[in-house]
Motif scaffolding. Sequence first.
Motif, PDB file in Angstrom:
ATOM      1  N   ARG A   1      12.427 -79.531  49.450  1.00 47.83           N
ATOM      2  CA  ARG A   1      12.298 -79.458  47.993  1.00 47.83           C
ATOM      3  C   ARG A   1      13.674 -79.605  47.348  1.00 47.83           C
ATOM      4  NH1 ARG A   1       8.390 -77.814  44.491  1.00 47.83           N
ATOM      5  NH2 ARG A   1       9.034 -76.626  42.668  1.00 47.83           N
ATOM      6  N   MET A   2      13.776 -80.534  46.372  1.00 49.71           N
ATOM      7  CA  MET A   2      15.049 -80.765  45.687  1.00 49.71           C
ATOM      8  C   MET A   2      14.816 -81.111  44.229  1.00 49.71           C
ATOM      9  SD  MET A   2      17.549 -82.730  48.245  1.00 49.71           S
ATOM     10  CE  MET A   2      17.498 -82.489  50.005  1.00 49.71           C
ATOM     11  N   ARG A   3      15.867 -80.870  43.440  1.00 47.94           N
ATOM     12  CA  ARG A   3      15.849 -81.313  42.047  1.00 47.94           C
ATOM     13  C   ARG A   3      16.251 -82.779  42.012  1.00 47.94           C
ATOM     14  NH1 ARG A   3      19.829 -78.898  38.826  1.00 47.94           N
ATOM     15  NH2 ARG A   3      20.909 -78.357  40.725  1.00 47.94           N
ATOM     16  N   ILE A   4      15.672 -83.508  41.068  1.00 46.89           N
ATOM     17  CA  ILE A   4      16.041 -84.906  40.849  1.00 46.89           C
ATOM     18  C   ILE A   4      16.364 -85.058  39.375  1.00 46.89           C
ATOM     19  CG2 ILE A   4      15.337 -87.322  41.006  1.00 46.89           C
ATOM     20  CD1 ILE A   4      13.313 -86.416  43.163  1.00 46.89           C
ATOM     21  N   LEU A   5      17.546 -85.556  39.105  1.00 46.49           N
ATOM     22  CA  LEU A   5      17.986 -85.782  37.741  1.00 46.49           C
ATOM     23  C   LEU A   5      18.005 -87.286  37.491  1.00 46.49           C
ATOM     24  CD1 LEU A   5      19.092 -84.839  35.033  1.00 46.49           C
ATOM     25  CD2 LEU A   5      21.382 -84.835  36.071  1.00 46.49           C
ATOM     26  N   PHE A   6      17.120 -87.751  36.620  1.00 48.36           N
ATOM     27  CA  PHE A   6      17.024 -89.171  36.284  1.00 48.36           C
ATOM     28  C   PHE A   6      17.888 -89.469  35.066  1.00 48.36           C
ATOM     29  CE2 PHE A   6      13.130 -88.300  38.584  1.00 48.36           C
ATOM     30  CZ  PHE A   6      13.007 -89.422  39.397  1.00 48.36           C
ATOM     31  N   SER A   7      18.414 -90.691  34.995  1.00 51.85           N
ATOM     32  CA  SER A   7      19.181 -91.076  33.813  1.00 51.85           C
ATOM     33  C   SER A   7      18.243 -91.218  32.623  1.00 51.85           C
ATOM     34  CB  SER A   7      19.965 -92.368  34.041  1.00 51.85           C
ATOM     35  OG  SER A   7      19.219 -93.324  34.699  1.00 51.85           O
ATOM     36  N   GLU A   8      18.793 -90.984  31.457  1.00 54.78           N
ATOM     37  CA  GLU A   8      18.039 -91.126  30.212  1.00 54.78           C
ATOM     38  C   GLU A   8      17.614 -92.585  30.040  1.00 54.78           C
ATOM     39  OE1 GLU A   8      17.186 -88.830  27.895  1.00 54.78           O
ATOM     40  OE2 GLU A   8      18.143 -87.168  28.955  1.00 54.78           O
ATOM     41  N   PRO A   9      16.453 -92.839  29.444  1.00 59.55           N
ATOM     42  CA  PRO A   9      16.067 -94.225  29.155  1.00 59.55           C
ATOM     43  C   PRO A   9      17.167 -94.898  28.331  1.00 59.55           C
ATOM     44  CG  PRO A   9      14.226 -92.748  28.791  1.00 59.55           C
ATOM     45  CD  PRO A   9      15.436 -91.877  29.040  1.00 59.55           C
ATOM     46  N   ASN A  10      17.433 -96.158  28.646  1.00 58.43           N
ATOM     47  CA  ASN A  10      18.522 -96.888  28.000  1.00 58.43           C
ATOM     48  C   ASN A  10      18.181 -98.369  27.936  1.00 58.43           C
ATOM     49  OD1 ASN A  10      19.880 -98.311  30.477  1.00 58.43           O
ATOM     50  ND2 ASN A  10      19.453 -96.205  31.114  1.00 58.43           N
ATOM     51  N   ARG A  11      18.969 -99.123  27.235  1.00 61.87           N
ATOM     52  CA  ARG A  11      18.702-100.557  27.083  1.00 61.87           C
ATOM     53  C   ARG A  11      19.491-101.418  28.053  1.00 61.87           C
ATOM     54  NH1 ARG A  11      22.203-102.903  22.475  1.00 61.87           N
ATOM     55  NH2 ARG A  11      23.834-101.359  22.320  1.00 61.87           N
ATOM     56  N   TYR A  12      20.126-100.793  29.043  1.00 61.71           N
ATOM     57  CA  TYR A  12      20.980-101.523  29.974  1.00 61.71           C
ATOM     58  C   TYR A  12      20.366-101.725  31.355  1.00 61.71           C
ATOM     59  CZ  TYR A  12      24.180-100.308  26.261  1.00 61.71           C
ATOM     60  OH  TYR A  12      24.758-100.149  25.033  1.00 61.71           O
ATOM     61  N   GLY A  13      19.160-101.221  31.569  1.00 62.07           N
ATOM     62  CA  GLY A  13      18.525-101.364  32.879  1.00 62.07           C
ATOM     63  C   GLY A  13      19.006-100.359  33.909  1.00 62.07           C
ATOM     64  N   VAL A  14      19.711 -99.327  33.481  1.00 63.42           N
ATOM     65  CA  VAL A  14      20.252 -98.317  34.392  1.00 63.42           C
ATOM     66  C   VAL A  14      19.166 -97.302  34.735  1.00 63.42           C
ATOM     67  CG1 VAL A  14      21.954 -96.461  34.647  1.00 63.42           C
ATOM     68  CG2 VAL A  14      22.591 -98.605  33.503  1.00 63.42           C
ATOM     69  N   LEU A  15      18.940 -97.127  36.030  1.00 67.60           N
ATOM     70  CA  LEU A  15      17.921 -96.194  36.531  1.00 67.60           C
ATOM     71  C   LEU A  15      18.516 -95.225  37.546  1.00 67.60           C
ATOM     72  CD1 LEU A  15      15.237 -98.935  36.944  1.00 67.60           C
ATOM     73  CD2 LEU A  15      14.991 -96.940  35.454  1.00 67.60           C
ATOM     74  N   ASP A  16      19.783 -94.894  37.372  1.00 70.99           N
ATOM     75  CA  ASP A  16      20.442 -93.994  38.312  1.00 70.99           C
ATOM     76  C   ASP A  16      19.698 -92.672  38.383  1.00 70.99           C
ATOM     77  OD1 ASP A  16      22.266 -96.041  38.242  1.00 70.99           O
ATOM     78  OD2 ASP A  16      23.926 -94.832  37.484  1.00 70.99           O
ATOM     79  N   HIS A  17      19.744 -92.075  39.546  1.00 74.23           N
ATOM     80  CA  HIS A  17      19.180 -90.740  39.706  1.00 74.23           C
ATOM     81  C   HIS A  17      19.990 -89.994  40.763  1.00 74.23           C
ATOM     82  CE1 HIS A  17      16.965 -93.515  42.336  1.00 74.23           C
ATOM     83  NE2 HIS A  17      16.864 -92.510  43.179  1.00 74.23           N
ATOM     84  N   ALA A  18      20.012 -88.691  40.633  1.00 66.19           N
ATOM     85  CA  ALA A  18      20.726 -87.837  41.581  1.00 66.19           C
ATOM     86  C   ALA A  18      19.718 -86.897  42.223  1.00 66.19           C
ATOM     87  CB  ALA A  18      21.816 -87.044  40.879  1.00 66.19           C
ATOM     88  N   VAL A  19      19.804 -86.780  43.533  1.00 63.86           N
ATOM     89  CA  VAL A  19      18.971 -85.853  44.289  1.00 63.86           C
ATOM     90  C   VAL A  19      19.870 -84.658  44.606  1.00 63.86           C
ATOM     91  CG1 VAL A  19      17.566 -85.543  46.353  1.00 63.86           C
ATOM     92  CG2 VAL A  19      17.641 -87.774  45.212  1.00 63.86           C
ATOM     93  N   ILE A  20      19.425 -83.477  44.202  1.00 66.90           N
ATOM     94  CA  ILE A  20      20.303 -82.307  44.239  1.00 66.90           C
ATOM     95  C   ILE A  20      19.683 -81.190  45.080  1.00 66.90           C
ATOM     96  CG2 ILE A  20      21.565 -80.644  42.830  1.00 66.90           C
ATOM     97  CD1 ILE A  20      21.008 -82.645  40.439  1.00 66.90           C
ATOM     98  N   PRO A  21      20.260 -80.926  46.254  1.00 67.05           N
ATOM     99  CA  PRO A  21      19.760 -79.808  47.066  1.00 67.05           C
ATOM    100  C   PRO A  21      20.203 -78.477  46.454  1.00 67.05           C
ATOM    101  CG  PRO A  21      21.651 -80.833  48.147  1.00 67.05           C
ATOM    102  CD  PRO A  21      21.362 -81.637  46.899  1.00 67.05           C
ATOM    103  N   ASP A  22      19.520 -77.400  46.824  1.00 68.04           N
ATOM    104  CA  ASP A  22      19.889 -76.077  46.317  1.00 68.04           C
ATOM    105  C   ASP A  22      21.307 -75.698  46.730  1.00 68.04           C
ATOM    106  OD1 ASP A  22      17.512 -75.641  45.007  1.00 68.04           O
ATOM    107  OD2 ASP A  22      16.591 -74.598  46.699  1.00 68.04           O
ATOM    108  N   ASN A  23      21.660 -76.011  47.952  1.00 63.94           N
ATOM    109  CA  ASN A  23      22.986 -75.662  48.471  1.00 63.94           C
ATOM    110  C   ASN A  23      23.682 -76.910  48.975  1.00 63.94           C
ATOM    111  OD1 ASN A  23      22.614 -72.821  48.119  1.00 63.94           O
ATOM    112  ND2 ASN A  23      21.253 -72.863  49.898  1.00 63.94           N
ATOM    113  N   GLY A  24      24.280 -77.647  48.070  1.00 65.51           N
ATOM    114  CA  GLY A  24      24.984 -78.853  48.488  1.00 65.51           C
ATOM    115  C   GLY A  24      25.307 -79.733  47.308  1.00 65.51           C
TER     116      GLY A  24
END
Length: 132
Positions: free
Chosen positions: A57-80
């Motif tokens: 189980r992890m948190r995922i932080l998605f980039s805000e919708p934008n007009r540049y086609g950017v779909l970056d996301h970060a997968v964030i473990p509890d300890n790391g």
Amino acid sequence: MPVSHARHIGIGIDRPADEVYAFLAEPLNFPKWAEGLGHSFSHVEGMTWVAETPMGRMRILFSEPNRYGVLDHAVIPDNGDAMHNPMRVMANGDGSEIVFTLFQRDMSDDEMARDAGMVARDLAALKALLGG
């Protein structure tokens, strides 16, 4: 922190970039094609979600919708540290090109090759899902 090796994995989709982006900008659509990211998505707040990933189980932080086609996301473990995953949708004629950058983080070359194969399979599933 040392520089990581990176691999850019892409696929063309025979759909307009704005349609592909609109589909991918909705986090609930990721479990439909991105097996490597996980399943059982649940919204926390804003662009933060929680999911069952292959690493637990992890948190995922998605980039805000934008007009540049950017779909970056970060997968964030509890300890790391957060694992940042750059992703783009670009117009390619009447279709689009999706590019995902995979960083080699604390893994062997064989593990990197396995992860790259998983990303390629996920992108092929996205292409099949979107009919391209």
